[in-house]
Design an enzyme around this catalytic site. Sequence first.
Site, PDB file in Angstrom:
ATOM      1  N   HIS A 101      47.636  44.222  44.320  1.00 26.23           N
ATOM      2  CA  HIS A 101      46.540  44.499  43.932  1.00 26.23           C
ATOM      3  C   HIS A 101      46.258  46.035  43.635  1.00 26.23           C
ATOM      4  O   HIS A 101      46.483  46.798  44.747  1.00 26.23           O
ATOM      5  CB  HIS A 101      45.498  43.680  44.241  1.00 26.23           C
ATOM      6  CG  HIS A 101      43.717  43.972  43.969  1.00 26.23           C
ATOM      7  ND1 HIS A 101      42.974  44.042  42.875  1.00 26.23           N
ATOM      8  CD2 HIS A 101      43.204  44.940  44.790  1.00 26.23           C
ATOM      9  CE1 HIS A 101      42.057  44.624  43.026  1.00 26.23           C
ATOM     10  NE2 HIS A 101      41.614  45.494  43.775  1.00 26.23           N
ATOM     11  N   ASN A 146      52.419  38.945  40.493  1.00 24.81           N
ATOM     12  CA  ASN A 146      52.666  40.205  39.896  1.00 24.81           C
ATOM     13  C   ASN A 146      52.056  41.436  41.415  1.00 24.81           C
ATOM     14  O   ASN A 146      51.964  42.680  41.464  1.00 24.81           O
ATOM     15  CB  ASN A 146      51.441  40.802  39.425  1.00 24.81           C
ATOM     16  CG  ASN A 146      49.495  40.442  39.440  1.00 24.81           C
ATOM     17  OD1 ASN A 146      49.393  40.605  40.517  1.00 24.81           O
ATOM     18  ND2 ASN A 146      48.850  40.727  38.344  1.00 24.81           N
ATOM     19  N   TYR A 192      36.784  39.311  44.484  1.00 23.49           N
ATOM     20  CA  TYR A 192      37.515  38.767  42.478  1.00 23.49           C
ATOM     21  C   TYR A 192      36.368  38.819  42.336  1.00 23.49           C
ATOM     22  O   TYR A 192      36.198  37.566  40.930  1.00 23.49           O
ATOM     23  CB  TYR A 192      38.347  37.819  42.795  1.00 23.49           C
ATOM     24  CG  TYR A 192      39.823  38.574  43.338  1.00 23.49           C
ATOM     25  CD1 TYR A 192      40.327  39.603  42.434  1.00 23.49           C
ATOM     26  CD2 TYR A 192      40.583  38.341  44.115  1.00 23.49           C
ATOM     27  CE1 TYR A 192      41.166  39.466  42.166  1.00 23.49           C
ATOM     28  CE2 TYR A 192      41.639  38.476  43.999  1.00 23.49           C
ATOM     29  CZ  TYR A 192      42.302  39.528  43.274  1.00 23.49           C
ATOM     30  OH  TYR A 192      43.864  40.041  43.663  1.00 23.49           O
ATOM     31  N   LYS A 229      50.351  41.286  48.163  1.00 23.84           N
ATOM     32  CA  LYS A 229      49.977  40.275  48.128  1.00 23.84           C
ATOM     33  C   LYS A 229      50.941  39.092  48.799  1.00 23.84           C
ATOM     34  O   LYS A 229      52.188  39.979  48.487  1.00 23.84           O
ATOM     35  CB  LYS A 229      49.748  39.810  46.601  1.00 23.84           C
ATOM     36  CG  LYS A 229      48.171  40.705  45.966  1.00 23.84           C
ATOM     37  CD  LYS A 229      48.227  39.932  44.432  1.00 23.84           C
ATOM     38  CE  LYS A 229      47.644  40.390  43.631  1.00 23.84           C
ATOM     39  NZ  LYS A 229      47.367  40.589  42.344  1.00 23.84           N
ATOM     40  N   GLU A 239      35.795  47.903  47.123  1.00 24.45           N
ATOM     41  CA  GLU A 239      36.883  47.177  47.671  1.00 24.45           C
ATOM     42  C   GLU A 239      37.211  47.697  49.720  1.00 24.45           C
ATOM     43  O   GLU A 239      37.517  46.848  49.717  1.00 24.45           O
ATOM     44  CB  GLU A 239      37.905  47.101  46.950  1.00 24.45           C
ATOM     45  CG  GLU A 239      37.339  46.082  45.182  1.00 24.45           C
ATOM     46  CD  GLU A 239      38.548  46.811  44.168  1.00 24.45           C
ATOM     47  OE1 GLU A 239      39.893  47.014  44.497  1.00 24.45           O
ATOM     48  OE2 GLU A 239      38.158  45.680  43.275  1.00 24.45           O
TER      49      GLU A 239
HETATM   50  P1  IDP Z   1      44.465  43.433  37.487  1.00 22.40           P
HETATM   51  O1  IDP Z   1      45.246  43.048  38.940  1.00 22.40           O
HETATM   52  O2  IDP Z   1      45.468  44.306  37.123  1.00 22.40           O
HETATM   53  O3  IDP Z   1      43.547  43.932  37.824  1.00 22.40           O
HETATM   54  P2  IDP Z   1      42.408  41.041  36.737  1.00 22.40           P
HETATM   55  O4  IDP Z   1      42.240  41.402  35.584  1.00 22.40           O
HETATM   56  O5  IDP Z   1      42.087  42.219  37.938  1.00 22.40           O
HETATM   57  O6  IDP Z   1      44.107  42.557  37.078  1.00 22.40           O
HETATM   58  O7  IDP Z   1      43.259  39.615  37.643  1.00 22.40           O
HETATM   59  C1  IDP Z   1      43.326  39.754  39.100  1.00 22.40           C
HETATM   60  C2  IDP Z   1      44.411  39.560  39.023  1.00 22.40           C
HETATM   61  O8  IDP Z   1      44.374  37.450  38.321  1.00 22.40           O
HETATM   62  C3  IDP Z   1      45.585  39.429  38.497  1.00 22.40           C
HETATM   63  O9  IDP Z   1      46.500  40.657  39.252  1.00 22.40           O
HETATM   64  C4  IDP Z   1      46.724  38.591  38.414  1.00 22.40           C
HETATM   65  O10 IDP Z   1      46.924  37.850  39.682  1.00 22.40           O
HETATM   66  C5  IDP Z   1      46.266  37.186  38.473  1.00 22.40           C
HETATM   67  N1  IDP Z   1      45.523  36.588  36.367  1.00 22.40           N
HETATM   68  C6  IDP Z   1      44.955  37.356  35.435  1.00 22.40           C
HETATM   69  N2  IDP Z   1      44.957  37.000  34.671  1.00 22.40           N
HETATM   70  C7  IDP Z   1      45.541  35.766  35.316  1.00 22.40           C
HETATM   71  C8  IDP Z   1      45.771  34.755  33.963  1.00 22.40           C
HETATM   72  O11 IDP Z   1      45.831  34.653  32.458  1.00 22.40           O
HETATM   73  N3  IDP Z   1      46.745  34.176  34.233  1.00 22.40           N
HETATM   74  C9  IDP Z   1      47.152  33.550  35.757  1.00 22.40           C
HETATM   75  N4  IDP Z   1      46.752  34.314  36.576  1.00 22.40           N
HETATM   76  C10 IDP Z   1      45.638  35.845  36.407  1.00 22.40           C
HETATM   77 MG    MG Z   2      41.924  43.462  38.492  1.00 18.89          MG
END
Ligand code: IDP
Ligand code: MG
Length: 154
Positions: A115, A112, A49, A9, A126
């Site tokens: 992805h 974080n 997404y 990212k 994807e």
């Molecule tokens: P993942 O990346 O671990 O699969 P997902 O639940 O699919 O997590 O969420 C996609 C992305 O959206 C996350 O990697 C994170 O960057 C962002 N995200 C998810 N939940 C939150 C939140 O509660 N606050 C801010 N960003 C979030």
């Molecule tokens: Mg995800």
Amino acid sequence: MERTLIIAKPDAVQRGLVGEIIKRLESKGLKLIGMKMSGLDETVLRTHYAEHVEKSFYTGLEQFMKSSPVVLMAWEGFECIDSVRTIVGATNPRQAAPGSIRGDLAIGVGRNLIHASDSKANGEREVSIFFENKELFDYDKSEYMHLYEDFERK
Ligand code: IDP
Ligand code: MG
């Protein structure tokens, strides 16, 4: 073999952690089958997404994912979806296990670093969003005989 889409990212690009991410996946023994740098627009992000578009964090997520280029990768390996999710760590880096990419290198849930596809079906979906067939490489990896038993290589 399963395929997973990895996105280094914008924060990984900005913080110079793309190499670290690649190193961890390479060291595991996964096969890199496609890689490119790209800027992501609203349309492709809404497709990728789709499950999150209605969520409260989506606007911020989209803004962030558009904020600088990303590195897109397709990786292949035996049951690699689950093993890559383990290497990546929990979505919230503050809860991610030490030793994982997010656990070791990130703090904020919206920053974080990476992805990774969360199911075999999403891996296929994807990878096909971001890569054309001609951008994906089918080749023999010589170390496979030292990584896999015969049945795992099929
Ligand atoms: P993942 O990346 O671990 O699969 P997902 O639940 O699919 O997590 O969420 C996609 C992305 O959206 C996350 O990697 C994170 O960057 C962002 N995200 C998810 N939940 C939150 C939140 O509660 N606050 C801010 N960003 C979030
Ligand atoms: Mg995800």
